[in-house]
Write an enzyme that holds these catalytic residues in place. Sequence first.
Site, PDB file in Angstrom:
ATOM      1  N   LYS A   1       0.814  -1.223   0.000  1.00 20.29           N
ATOM      2  CA  LYS A   1       0.000   0.000   0.000  1.00 20.29           C
ATOM      3  C   LYS A   1       0.846   1.270   0.000  1.00 20.29           C
ATOM      4  O   LYS A   1       0.444   2.297  -0.544  1.00 20.29           O
ATOM      5  CB  LYS A   1      -0.944   0.006   1.205  1.00 20.29           C
ATOM      6  CG  LYS A   1      -2.023  -1.070   1.152  1.00 20.29           C
ATOM      7  CD  LYS A   1      -3.048  -0.793   0.073  1.00 20.29           C
ATOM      8  CE  LYS A   1      -4.219  -1.761   0.134  1.00 20.29           C
ATOM      9  NZ  LYS A   1      -5.107  -1.628  -1.035  1.00 20.29           N
TER      10      LYS A   1
ATOM     11  N   GLU B   1      -9.987   5.658   2.756  1.00 19.14           N
ATOM     12  CA  GLU B   1     -10.761   4.546   3.293  1.00 19.14           C
ATOM     13  C   GLU B   1      -9.781   3.437   3.632  1.00 19.14           C
ATOM     14  O   GLU B   1      -8.666   3.410   3.102  1.00 19.14           O
ATOM     15  CB  GLU B   1     -11.759   4.041   2.246  1.00 19.14           C
ATOM     16  CG  GLU B   1     -11.201   3.047   1.210  1.00 19.14           C
ATOM     17  CD  GLU B   1     -10.147   3.636   0.276  1.00 19.14           C
ATOM     18  OE1 GLU B   1     -10.071   4.882   0.174  1.00 19.14           O
ATOM     19  OE2 GLU B   1      -9.387   2.861  -0.338  1.00 19.14           O
TER      20      GLU B   1
ATOM     21  N   SER C   1       1.817  -9.610  -0.707  1.00 19.35           N
ATOM     22  CA  SER C   1       1.499  -8.180  -0.680  1.00 19.35           C
ATOM     23  C   SER C   1       1.652  -7.537   0.689  1.00 19.35           C
ATOM     24  O   SER C   1       1.844  -6.334   0.796  1.00 19.35           O
ATOM     25  CB  SER C   1       0.070  -7.966  -1.194  1.00 19.35           C
ATOM     26  OG  SER C   1      -0.828  -8.754  -0.438  1.00 19.35           O
TER      27      SER C   1
END
Lengths: 394, 258
Positions: A85, A107, A374
């Site tokens: 991210k 969000e 990830s």
Amino acid sequence: MSKGRFGVHGGQYIPETLMNAVIELEQAYNHYKDDPTFQKELNELFNEYAGRPSRLYYAKKMSEDLGGAKIYLKREDLNHTGAHKINNVLGQALLAKKMGKTRLIAETGAGQHGVATATAAALMGMECVVFMGEEDTRRQALNVYKMKLLGSQVVPVKTGTATLKDAVSEAMREWTSRIEDTHYCLGSVMGPHPFPTIVRDFQAVISKEIKEQILEKEGRLPDAVIACVGGGSNAIGAFYHFIEDKDVRLIGCEAAGRGIDTFETAATLNTGRLGIFHGMKSYLCQDEYGQIAPVYSISAGLDYPGIGPEHAHLYDIGRAEYVAITDEQAVDAFEYLSRTEGIIPAIESAHAIAYAMELAPTMNKDQIIVINVSGRGDKDCAAIARYRGEDIYE
Amino acid sequence: MSNIYKAFEKKKAFITYIAVGDPDLDTSEQIIRAIAEAGADLIELGIPFSDPTAEGPVILESTQRALQAGTTTDKVFDLVKKLRRDIETPMVFMTYANVVFSYGSERFISMCQKVGIDGLILPDIPYEEKAEFEQYCKQYDVDLISLIAPTSSNRVAMIAKEAKGFIYIVSSLGVTGTRSEINTDIDSIVSVIRENTDVPCAVGFGISDPKQAIEMAEASDGAIVGSAIVKIIAKEKEKAVTPVYEYVKEMAEAVHSI
């Protein structure tokens, strides 16, 4: 047809109030993406702050144990803040700063995007407000604490199913009421144009690195690249530079939850149909009247009823495959990778590992699979322990 | 051409919104009759959507209650068909793009014409995305209503030029809901609209009392009230018919007094 289309998907299905904001964002992005100073600053943040490039690790023990293809793990879990991210957030925060914005809103589902946004806001001296489904604030309490520690405000969202989709809706509502000084730092390759493109471009560093690293280590491209898919940002990042290489299979792993034949699932491509939601046309989990379905997955990060428009297009044209992985398979894979390689993956990433565990034994020893890990799994330990019937205190 | 022009023909228009099916379809039917009788010039009927991103808490909760009460697109069509036997007031649907798209855009819009719906307000369809719905709207004489926001600035003329039915001016930033003050320069938005079209325009978002309604209708061609009515329904439930009638009567008289 409007801007930002991937086949029939994408577009800008948003209130008029937001139109000039997304147009301004698109213009700024088109300017800065080719600006050498911007790219230099972003690269420095990637390398010096986030710890890029992330490693491409040969999982020897896992490969031997499964007895098929050679498995490489792309270690996005080793990035600062523990997931992919941060790539997107550093890009968007830098862009927002250049645009003169002083406040970020975001969000978050699992909390990883929220933590990454809070981190970038702290680093760049920006105000930050994160919207998170109330249900998810319970599932991911540690990340809520981290965001607060980093100086952000966390707003629990109680509407609807109180999960990721409701957090997105609430962030969009907030953006319509305060645009002038605020950038909506959207966390996935979804929403209205230009977000799917911007987020993809910032995440594409993953596949750019995989390509260089695998060519250096193996002298050839992989046979398959596997990644988990909710909105789809880590997957598009891992796929992007391989889309042109037709011999590389691209496999996205959706969250089947308790199974795609149940209502407790979040597998959009396996159970959904075409619709319009959160600013985009794409596949959606919905009922016969177009009401958005209350999706479910053990993974808060994959618990979303839609999928990014570029994935929907890759699915339509058959360039990528999308499989569904149940909670049980993902938890098994979570435990397997921990035991076998000493790497605790995020429960989201465990969906990709689970499919690799099925696929690898069917392949030859000279074939290569790359799994995008990830994120790291620290945030999930308490929830997985509970899933296995063990009550631990965080 | 639809019948929307009739709402603006003689005087300033008073326009109301309710979510159909809150608290239930039978009560909605009585409320809609009361609104028409009380003098509303145009009635917006909300078809509930699970995730209405342009709505504030009052309308959001109302649409949730409507869905929980079992409201569906087909039941709303049936209700309108029934109401059209004796109500002539122009009516438009207000819903979200996916409700229309999922039903089949052509099927939905042709049904609108069949049951007597004059227009369609889709807050998540901006100018850039309207073509895929507008082709059917033109075919079936249903006006696709354009919205203009305080942030529209350089887009106002472009939107006004292609507007049909009436133009919905969003008074304030943010979502639907009552507001104590409206600070947007409505006058300058309206003057750009007038330069570009003869289609009437009305102001919504944040209006709740007669004074605000008069002010906004004076600046444009009408005033739109949603959350204030929905609040009465939330409070009074099945007993909302009379209080809604009284409220709409007071507001409509105020707007018509201009």
